[in-house]
Design a protein around this motif. Structure first.
Motif, mmCIF file in Angstrom:
data_model
loop_
_atom_site.group_PDB
_atom_site.id
_atom_site.type_symbol
_atom_site.label_atom_id
_atom_site.label_comp_id
_atom_site.label_asym_id
_atom_site.label_seq_id
_atom_site.Cartn_x
_atom_site.Cartn_y
_atom_site.Cartn_z
ATOM 1 N N THR A 84 9.299 -5.120 3.220
ATOM 2 C CA THR A 84 9.831 -5.710 4.440
ATOM 3 C C THR A 84 11.149 -5.082 4.887
ATOM 4 O O THR A 84 11.620 -5.357 5.993
ATOM 5 C CB THR A 84 10.018 -7.219 4.264
ATOM 6 O OG1 THR A 84 10.915 -7.456 3.163
ATOM 7 C CG2 THR A 84 8.683 -7.897 3.968
ATOM 8 N N GLY A 85 11.728 -4.245 4.046
ATOM 9 C CA GLY A 85 12.976 -3.584 4.412
ATOM 10 C C GLY A 85 12.842 -2.654 5.606
ATOM 11 O O GLY A 85 13.847 -2.296 6.239
ATOM 12 N N TYR A 86 11.612 -2.274 5.926
ATOM 13 C CA TYR A 86 11.402 -1.413 7.085
ATOM 14 C C TYR A 86 11.510 -2.186 8.404
ATOM 15 O O TYR A 86 11.563 -1.583 9.469
ATOM 16 C CB TYR A 86 10.029 -0.745 7.003
ATOM 17 C CG TYR A 86 9.965 0.391 6.006
ATOM 18 C CD1 TYR A 86 10.412 1.666 6.334
ATOM 19 C CD2 TYR A 86 9.452 0.188 4.733
ATOM 20 C CE1 TYR A 86 10.350 2.710 5.425
ATOM 21 C CE2 TYR A 86 9.386 1.220 3.815
ATOM 22 C CZ TYR A 86 9.843 2.483 4.166
ATOM 23 O OH TYR A 86 9.781 3.509 3.252
ATOM 24 N N GLY A 87 11.522 -3.511 8.313
ATOM 25 C CA GLY A 87 11.638 -4.317 9.523
ATOM 26 C C GLY A 87 10.315 -4.696 10.159
ATOM 27 O O GLY A 87 10.248 -5.616 10.964
ATOM 28 N N GLU A 88 9.253 -4.003 9.818
ATOM 29 C CA GLU A 88 7.921 -4.367 10.286
ATOM 30 C C GLU A 88 6.909 -4.029 9.205
ATOM 31 O O GLU A 88 7.089 -3.070 8.450
ATOM 32 C CB GLU A 88 7.559 -3.651 11.595
ATOM 33 C CG GLU A 88 7.553 -2.139 11.504
ATOM 34 C CD GLU A 88 7.165 -1.493 12.837
ATOM 35 O OE1 GLU A 88 7.038 -2.212 13.841
ATOM 36 O OE2 GLU A 88 6.980 -0.261 12.852
ATOM 37 N N TRP A 89 5.869 -4.822 9.125
ATOM 38 C CA TRP A 89 4.841 -4.631 8.110
ATOM 39 C C TRP A 89 3.586 -5.366 8.557
ATOM 40 O O TRP A 89 3.610 -6.172 9.485
ATOM 41 C CB TRP A 89 5.311 -5.140 6.746
ATOM 42 C CG TRP A 89 5.602 -6.620 6.713
ATOM 43 C CD1 TRP A 89 4.747 -7.632 6.362
ATOM 44 C CD2 TRP A 89 6.836 -7.252 7.076
ATOM 45 N NE1 TRP A 89 5.366 -8.849 6.481
ATOM 46 C CE2 TRP A 89 6.648 -8.657 6.908
ATOM 47 C CE3 TRP A 89 8.077 -6.781 7.513
ATOM 48 C CZ2 TRP A 89 7.663 -9.577 7.182
ATOM 49 C CZ3 TRP A 89 9.078 -7.698 7.775
ATOM 50 C CH2 TRP A 89 8.876 -9.081 7.608
ATOM 51 N N ALA A 90 2.493 -5.079 7.894
ATOM 52 C CA ALA A 90 1.229 -5.743 8.193
ATOM 53 C C ALA A 90 0.589 -6.181 6.885
ATOM 54 O O ALA A 90 0.844 -5.598 5.823
ATOM 55 C CB ALA A 90 0.297 -4.801 8.943
ATOM 56 N N GLY A 91 -0.251 -7.197 6.974
ATOM 57 C CA GLY A 91 -0.957 -7.660 5.793
ATOM 58 C C GLY A 91 -0.691 -9.120 5.493
ATOM 59 O O GLY A 91 0.262 -9.709 6.017
ATOM 60 N N PRO A 92 -1.512 -9.704 4.646
ATOM 61 C CA PRO A 92 -1.458 -11.146 4.435
ATOM 62 C C PRO A 92 -0.621 -11.583 3.231
ATOM 63 O O PRO A 92 -0.467 -10.858 2.246
ATOM 64 C CB PRO A 92 -2.933 -11.482 4.155
ATOM 65 C CG PRO A 92 -3.431 -10.268 3.415
ATOM 66 C CD PRO A 92 -2.715 -9.086 4.041
ATOM 67 N N ALA B 5 0.828 -1.207 0.000
ATOM 68 C CA ALA B 5 0.000 0.000 0.000
ATOM 69 C C ALA B 5 0.863 1.256 0.000
ATOM 70 O O ALA B 5 0.551 2.237 -0.683
ATOM 71 C CB ALA B 5 -0.927 -0.003 1.211
ATOM 72 N N TYR B 6 1.950 1.211 0.780
ATOM 73 C CA TYR B 6 2.839 2.368 0.918
ATOM 74 C C TYR B 6 4.149 2.058 0.206
ATOM 75 O O TYR B 6 4.823 1.067 0.520
ATOM 76 C CB TYR B 6 3.102 2.659 2.392
ATOM 77 C CG TYR B 6 4.109 3.761 2.644
ATOM 78 C CD1 TYR B 6 3.734 5.094 2.597
ATOM 79 C CD2 TYR B 6 5.437 3.451 2.911
ATOM 80 C CE1 TYR B 6 4.653 6.105 2.813
ATOM 81 C CE2 TYR B 6 6.368 4.457 3.131
ATOM 82 C CZ TYR B 6 5.973 5.785 3.078
ATOM 83 O OH TYR B 6 6.889 6.786 3.287
ATOM 84 N N GLY B 7 4.505 2.895 -0.740
ATOM 85 C CA GLY B 7 5.772 2.716 -1.433
ATOM 86 C C GLY B 7 5.634 1.936 -2.722
ATOM 87 O O GLY B 7 4.528 1.715 -3.231
ATOM 88 N N HIS B 8 6.764 1.503 -3.252
ATOM 89 C CA HIS B 8 6.791 0.909 -4.586
ATOM 90 C C HIS B 8 7.752 -0.266 -4.654
ATOM 91 O O HIS B 8 8.959 -0.108 -4.838
ATOM 92 C CB HIS B 8 7.212 1.968 -5.613
ATOM 93 C CG HIS B 8 6.267 3.119 -5.718
ATOM 94 N ND1 HIS B 8 5.035 3.017 -6.324
ATOM 95 C CD2 HIS B 8 6.357 4.390 -5.257
ATOM 96 C CE1 HIS B 8 4.408 4.183 -6.252
ATOM 97 N NE2 HIS B 8 5.196 5.029 -5.608
ATOM 98 N N VAL B 9 7.196 -1.472 -4.487
ATOM 99 C CA VAL B 9 7.915 -2.703 -4.795
ATOM 100 C C VAL B 9 6.908 -3.651 -5.439
ATOM 101 O O VAL B 9 5.687 -3.456 -5.351
ATOM 102 C CB VAL B 9 8.546 -3.376 -3.548
ATOM 103 C CG1 VAL B 9 9.581 -2.476 -2.894
ATOM 104 C CG2 VAL B 9 7.475 -3.799 -2.559
#
Length: 287
Positions: A43-51, A11-15
């Motif tokens: 996942t480079g942020y170290g935390e994320w949410a979603g399935p 949702a946030y960013g571009h990958v």
């Protein structure tokens, strides 16, 4: 040209699809995205949410597209990051079904595993799955230097080593290989290279290296090259167009001081790159 893109989404960013779909659309392609994950951010942020999207749901979505009679319209299938080990089988199944209805369709696999800088950052089950199941079904692969070495078990160092690894990759199945972010001992300081090989030969292009970690840059590269290649059938031209657009995008992102790719703000680079780079035959650099 119509492209079915089976990749992750954020949702946030571009990958993943969030990096591939819009550039392809801006370059003039019809794109049908199928998501393998639906995360808040990469996942480079170290935390994320979603399935993670289960493989049977990915298959159901693709089968639903097929029920619309759309498979004969698909010119290319593109895949990237695979969040779980069951997705590879779903992708190969989709490729087989689409090629049954359109034998001219090509499958382009970006075998996302890691890099020399990060090491392997996917689940341990993914690299052998890519090597043994997914890559053999591909017509085009777009590995970086690290990924090419893993897939082939061949050293990737100087030009001869790299070309040897490319030939070994072709023995696995794909006939068109784009090696991204190539850094040979002979590479000039301040430059980065890309190399492409297909039945027409091997071509190398160098661009200025844009310092920084740009998540999604490989996804944009794989997408644009696939789009240009199915459009032109010319490996050299596709390489040059891709390198030009990606350099422009990374330079603009760095200038903006952004961690995320500035894809929307710089969308014109996908249709009309501001910088042009010329590929040279790899044979001219040998010896």
């Amino acid at each position: 040209m119509s492209i079915l893109s089976i990749q992750s989404s954020v949702a946030y960013g571009h990958v993943g699809n969030s990096a591939a779909v819009f550039p392809l659309q801006r370059a003039g392609h019809e794109v049908w995205p199928v998501h393998t994950v639906n995360f808040s951010n990469h996942t480079g942020y170290g935390e994320w949410a979603g399935p993670l999207i289960p493989a049977d749901e990915v298959t159901a979505i693709i089968e639903g597209i097929g029920k619309r009679g759309a498979f004969p319209q698909i010119d290319a299938i593109l895949s990237g990051y695979q969040g779980g080990p069951d997705i590879g089988g779903a992708i190969v199944k989709a490729v087989e079904a689409i090629k049954k209805e359109n034998p001219k369709a090509v499958y382009a696999c970006d075998p996302v595993m890691g890099s020399d800088e990060t090491g392997c950052f996917v689940d341990d089950s993914i690299p052998p799955l890519l090597r043994d199941t997914v890559v053999p079904a591909a017509d085009i692969i777009t590995p970086n230097q690290f990924e090419l070495g893993y897939l082939t078990g061949h050293p990737v160092g100087d030009l001869e080593d790299t070309l040897g690894a490319v030939e070994r990759a072709k023995e696995i199945g794909p006939k068109t290989i784009l090696v991204t972010s190539l850094n040979r001992p002979e590479t000039k300081d301040g430059e980065v290279e890309l190399l492409v090989s297909d039945d027409s030969g091997e071509w190398l292009v160098a661009t200025p290296k844009v310092e920084g970690a740009f998540n999604g840059a490989g996804d944009v590269t794989a997408a644009l090259f696939t789009g240009h290649y199915i459009d032109t059938g010319d490996a050299k031209e596709s390489l040059e167009r891709t390198a030009s657009s990606v350099y422009d995008l990374l330079a603009a992102t760095r200038e903006a001081g952004s961690r995320e790719l500035k894809i929307v703000e710089n969308q014109d680079v996908f249709a009309s790159p501001r910088h042009q780079f010329t590929a040279v035959p790899a044979a001219a650099l040998r010896g």
